[in-house]
Structures are given as C-alpha cells and as structure tokens.
Design a protein around this motif. Structure first.
Motif, PDB file in Angstrom:
ATOM      1  N   LYS A 120     123.421 107.151  81.705  1.00  0.00           N
ATOM      2  CA  LYS A 120     122.117 107.239  80.877  1.00  0.00           C
ATOM      3  C   LYS A 120     122.301 108.661  80.071  1.00  0.00           C
ATOM      4  N   GLY A 121     122.468 108.380  78.837  1.00  0.00           N
ATOM      5  CA  GLY A 121     122.368 109.498  78.065  1.00  0.00           C
ATOM      6  C   GLY A 121     123.811 109.691  78.031  1.00  0.00           C
ATOM      7  N   LEU A 122     124.302 111.075  78.158  1.00  0.00           N
ATOM      8  CA  LEU A 122     125.600 111.772  78.456  1.00  0.00           C
ATOM      9  C   LEU A 122     125.888 111.800  79.830  1.00  0.00           C
ATOM     10  N   VAL A 123     125.232 111.411  80.917  1.00  0.00           N
ATOM     11  CA  VAL A 123     125.183 111.537  82.368  1.00  0.00           C
ATOM     12  C   VAL A 123     125.554 110.090  82.813  1.00  0.00           C
ATOM     13  N   LEU A 124     126.925 110.138  83.643  1.00  0.00           N
ATOM     14  CA  LEU A 124     127.073 109.086  84.669  1.00  0.00           C
ATOM     15  C   LEU A 124     126.341 109.566  86.012  1.00  0.00           C
ATOM     16  N   TYR A 125     125.295 108.838  86.413  1.00  0.00           N
ATOM     17  CA  TYR A 125     124.819 108.841  87.914  1.00  0.00           C
ATOM     18  C   TYR A 125     125.485 108.005  88.675  1.00  0.00           C
ATOM     19  N   LEU A 126     125.702 108.668  89.810  1.00  0.00           N
ATOM     20  CA  LEU A 126     126.770 107.697  90.742  1.00  0.00           C
ATOM     21  C   LEU A 126     125.679 107.992  92.405  1.00  0.00           C
ATOM     22  N   GLN A 127     125.150 106.767  92.575  1.00  0.00           N
ATOM     23  CA  GLN A 127     124.302 106.740  93.512  1.00  0.00           C
ATOM     24  C   GLN A 127     124.867 105.735  94.771  1.00  0.00           C
ATOM     25  N   LYS A 128     124.441 105.905  96.018  1.00  0.00           N
ATOM     26  CA  LYS A 128     125.154 105.287  97.146  1.00  0.00           C
ATOM     27  C   LYS A 128     124.461 103.869  96.860  1.00  0.00           C
ATOM     28  N   GLY A 129     123.054 103.854  96.817  1.00  0.00           N
ATOM     29  CA  GLY A 129     122.407 102.428  96.652  1.00  0.00           C
ATOM     30  C   GLY A 129     122.083 102.025  95.268  1.00  0.00           C
TER      31      GLY A 129
ATOM     32  N   ASN B 161     117.979 114.461  80.279  1.00  0.00           N
ATOM     33  CA  ASN B 161     117.152 113.770  79.123  1.00  0.00           C
ATOM     34  C   ASN B 161     116.473 112.685  79.993  1.00  0.00           C
ATOM     35  N   PRO B 162     115.040 112.914  80.557  1.00  0.00           N
ATOM     36  CA  PRO B 162     114.326 111.731  81.371  1.00  0.00           C
ATOM     37  C   PRO B 162     114.132 110.425  80.450  1.00  0.00           C
ATOM     38  N   ASP B 163     114.195 110.574  78.946  1.00  0.00           N
ATOM     39  CA  ASP B 163     114.007 109.499  78.159  1.00  0.00           C
ATOM     40  C   ASP B 163     115.199 108.991  77.453  1.00  0.00           C
ATOM     41  N   ALA B 164     116.202 109.422  77.993  1.00  0.00           N
ATOM     42  CA  ALA B 164     117.422 109.015  77.406  1.00  0.00           C
ATOM     43  C   ALA B 164     117.652 107.480  77.821  1.00  0.00           C
ATOM     44  N   LEU B 165     118.487 106.745  77.098  1.00  0.00           N
ATOM     45  CA  LEU B 165     118.656 105.267  77.318  1.00  0.00           C
ATOM     46  C   LEU B 165     119.499 104.966  78.245  1.00  0.00           C
ATOM     47  N   ILE B 166     119.301 103.832  79.196  1.00  0.00           N
ATOM     48  CA  ILE B 166     120.572 103.388  79.817  1.00  0.00           C
ATOM     49  C   ILE B 166     121.412 102.533  79.110  1.00  0.00           C
TER      50      ILE B 166
ATOM     51  N   VAL C 118     128.275 112.808  86.708  1.00  0.00           N
ATOM     52  CA  VAL C 118     129.233 113.551  85.990  1.00  0.00           C
ATOM     53  C   VAL C 118     128.824 113.365  84.484  1.00  0.00           C
ATOM     54  N   SER C 119     128.917 114.605  83.914  1.00  0.00           N
ATOM     55  CA  SER C 119     128.491 114.618  82.465  1.00  0.00           C
ATOM     56  C   SER C 119     129.664 114.189  81.683  1.00  0.00           C
ATOM     57  N   ILE C 120     129.369 113.269  80.822  1.00  0.00           N
ATOM     58  CA  ILE C 120     130.416 112.901  79.960  1.00  0.00           C
ATOM     59  C   ILE C 120     130.733 113.126  78.700  1.00  0.00           C
ATOM     60  N   HIS C 121     129.937 114.335  78.371  1.00  0.00           N
ATOM     61  CA  HIS C 121     130.130 114.845  77.026  1.00  0.00           C
ATOM     62  C   HIS C 121     131.631 115.371  76.653  1.00  0.00           C
ATOM     63  N   HIS C 122     132.200 114.972  75.535  1.00  0.00           N
ATOM     64  CA  HIS C 122     133.678 115.213  75.176  1.00  0.00           C
ATOM     65  C   HIS C 122     134.521 114.678  76.148  1.00  0.00           C
TER      66      HIS C 122
END
Length: 273
Positions: A52-61, A13-18, A78-82
């Motif tokens: 962001k929402g139900l997703v953990l985005y892991l970035q190098k920078g 969801n591009p509009d999900a909150l951080i 990584v999806s964090i649902h459940h």
C-alpha cells in the motif's frame, strides 16, 4: 512522519492505493547496515502481505478493510522507499524466492507461491519504488573521510513522472561514472585494512545503486511509454512479446542513452546479499 516497523520513518497515507496483496513467506536475512541477522531471528514466517503506497504491510491473517492495523502489524511493516527487489538466483533451498533490500540496507527473503507471482511482486515493488521514492538529499559536507551512505528521504516525490525518470537516469549515470573511477584505481595491498574495507564497501554500494537506479529508470520509462496507470495492466504489457524477459528480474539502464536488460547485474546484486 510516523515510524514504520524497525526501518526508517515514512509517512503513512491512509488514502494510498493498494498495488498488490497476497500470501508470502518471509525470512529476515540482514538487519540495518547489512549486519547479519542473529540465527534465532532468521526463521521463515507466513504473512498476508499488502503493498500500500510505499509500505509493505505484513499481517498474520488475511487483510480485512474494517480491521485496524495492530501494533504487531505496524512492527512488521517494511518501508520500500529506495528499495530494490531481485530474484534470489543464488538461493537454492527454496523455490520462487526474491530478495528485498531496503534503504537502510536491511535484507529480507520472500517466497512466493509460484514463479509468476514472484516476478509480479518484484515488478510491483520496484515500479512503486521508482514512481514514488523522493530524490536523495545532497551529500553531507564534512572533514570525515570515512565512507557513509547518503540519507534517503521516506517522503513521496513531488516530481512528475517524466521529471522522476529523468532524475533516476541522471543518478544512474553519475553513479556509473563514480564506480568507473573507483574501479580504475587498484587499492595498494599494503594499505591499511580499514582503507581496503572502505574501498570494498564503497564499491559494493555503488554497484547496488547502479542496479537500483537502472531498474527504476527502465521500469518508469516503460510505464510512461505504455500509458497505463493500472500496474496490473502495465505488468501484463511489460512481458508481452518484445517486452522485458521474465528472467530479467531486475532490468538495468545502459550507460548510453538507450536502454537494455542486464540480467547479470541483477544476479550480481543478489549474490552480494
């Protein structure tokens, strides 16, 4: 649904909150179904992490709003649902480490800069999972007796927060009852190895789910009582005098109608990793 990383598919969801961001050091501990990750793939790596929402985005920078997520960023996400985050009380090689077990039973270790940030990440991940994880699908009906975990939807719940917390509480009590029934029967030592292993897997699964749903119910009930929509403000109020203790990284709901923090359950959940 778009597949995120190597985990289960979940809608981006591009509009999900951080809900939180910052640097963490990550180690892959177990692959899907809890299978031990090969030694060569277990190294610690530093990422800029964004919840962001139900997703953990892991970035190098460090994250920049104008920068598009790369294929590598999506692969590491990584999806964090459940999922459930727990203080790694049994891990002594590094300080300020917490476990994250996902819906498909992958396990990650994350090291935070300090104890306060470790607890903050645990609280935010568990709170967001509690708020948005959709109720599980009904159990499949079939002739197979072999134990298998139910499928857990990656979509956002459509329930109100009050309906959501009641759903968590109902699941907690049902799983607690099932666990009590299972542990009341001592397996016959002469039983087949396969049957003994299945009994062990079912017990481990139920103990983890009891901790997870208890944590969800307690956090979401506390959030509703606080009236705070901002998770940073809710987090601050959560640890005020009279609130949850910081050491209780994974609070759980009592089987009675009242709630309490059961640090021993959280610790036991971490040790099962």
């Amino acid at each position: 649904m778009k597949r995120i990383g190597s985990g289960l598919g979940v809608a981006q969801n591009p509009d999900a909150l951080i809900y939180k961001n910052g640097f963490l050091v990550r180690k892959v501990h177990a692959d899907s179904d809890g299978k031990k990750t090969p030694r060569g793939k277990r190294g610690w790596k530093t990422f800029y992490v964004m919840l962001k929402g139900l997703v953990l985005y892991l970035q190098k920078g460090e994250y920049r709003p104008e920068k598009q997520l790369s294929e590598e960023d999506l692969k590491n996400a990584v999806s964090i649902h459940h999922s459930l985050a727990m203080r790694a009380a049994d891990y002594s090689k590094r300080p300020n480490v917490f476990y994250l077990r996902t819906a498909d039973w992958r396990v990650f270790l994350f090291q935070a800069p300090n104890a306060e940030q470790m607890q903050s990440w645990i609280t935010r991940i568990n709170a967001v999972s509690a708020m948005f994880s959709a109720p599980p699908f009904p159990a499949a009906i079939g002739s197979q007796k072999k134990f298998s975990r139910p499928l857990l939807p990656g979509s956002n719940t459509k329930l109100s927060q009050e309906e959501q917390v009641k759903s968590h509480e109902t699941r907690f009590r049902a799983i607690s009852s099932e666990l009590n029934e299972l542990t009341a029967v001592i397996p016959d030592k002469k039983a087949k190895v396969r049957d003994l292993e299945e009994h062990k897997q079912r017990e481990e699964y139920l103990e983890f789910e009891k901790t997870r749903y208890g944590t969800y119910a307690m956090l979401l009930r506390a959030k509703i009582r606080s009236g705070e929509e901002d998770l940073s403000l809710f987090e601050s109020s959560l640890f005020d005098d009279g609130g949850l203790q910081r050491a209780h990284s994974s609070p759980t709901l009592r089987e009675e109608h009242s709630s309490s923090s059961q640090a021993s359950s959280a610790k036991r959940g971490g040790q099962q990793q």
